[in-house]
Scaffold this motif. Structure first.
Motif: not given
Length: 110
Positions: A27-31, A59, A63-66, A99, A101
């Motif tokens: 999962v890519v998480e945009n923090a 994104l 937001g999150r993107l698998p 993951r 981030t």
């Protein structure tokens, strides 16, 4: 002995059927504070970045993107924020990373 060899072959076949160790994906998480407008994933050491995984939409922050990491092997990820700044992560282990981030100005893999 023969039974152990058969069990090993079955285990290897099951892994191959799943597409390698990265088939479960990450999962890519945009923090970061900004939206990301481009996200590129490619095998490490290859020329170019290939297709933009965000070609249809940004994104957003939070937001999150698998994504599916193709493995085994090393992967490289490049993000471009809406302000034009970019960051790269060139040594992602497709077998262990679950993951990624996106931080303000950098990327972190776990």
């Amino acid at each position: 002995m023969r039974l152990a060899a058969c069990a090993l072959l079955l285990a290897l076949a099951a892994c191959a059927g799943r597409g390698g160790c990265g088939a479960d994906g990450a999962v890519v998480e945009n923090a970061s504070a900004l939206a990301v407008e481009q996200l590129h994933l490619a095998p490490a050491g290859t020329e170019g970045w290939g297709t933009d995984l965000l070609a249809q939409a940004d994104l957003p922050s939070g937001g999150r993107l698998p994504i599916r990491l193709t493995g085994p092997g090393r992967q490289a990820l490049r993000v471009v924020w809406v302000n034009g700044r970019a960051a790269e992560m060139r040594d992602i282990d497709a077998c262990t990373t679950r993951r990624i981030t996106i931080l303000d100005g950098s990327l972190r893999g776990d």
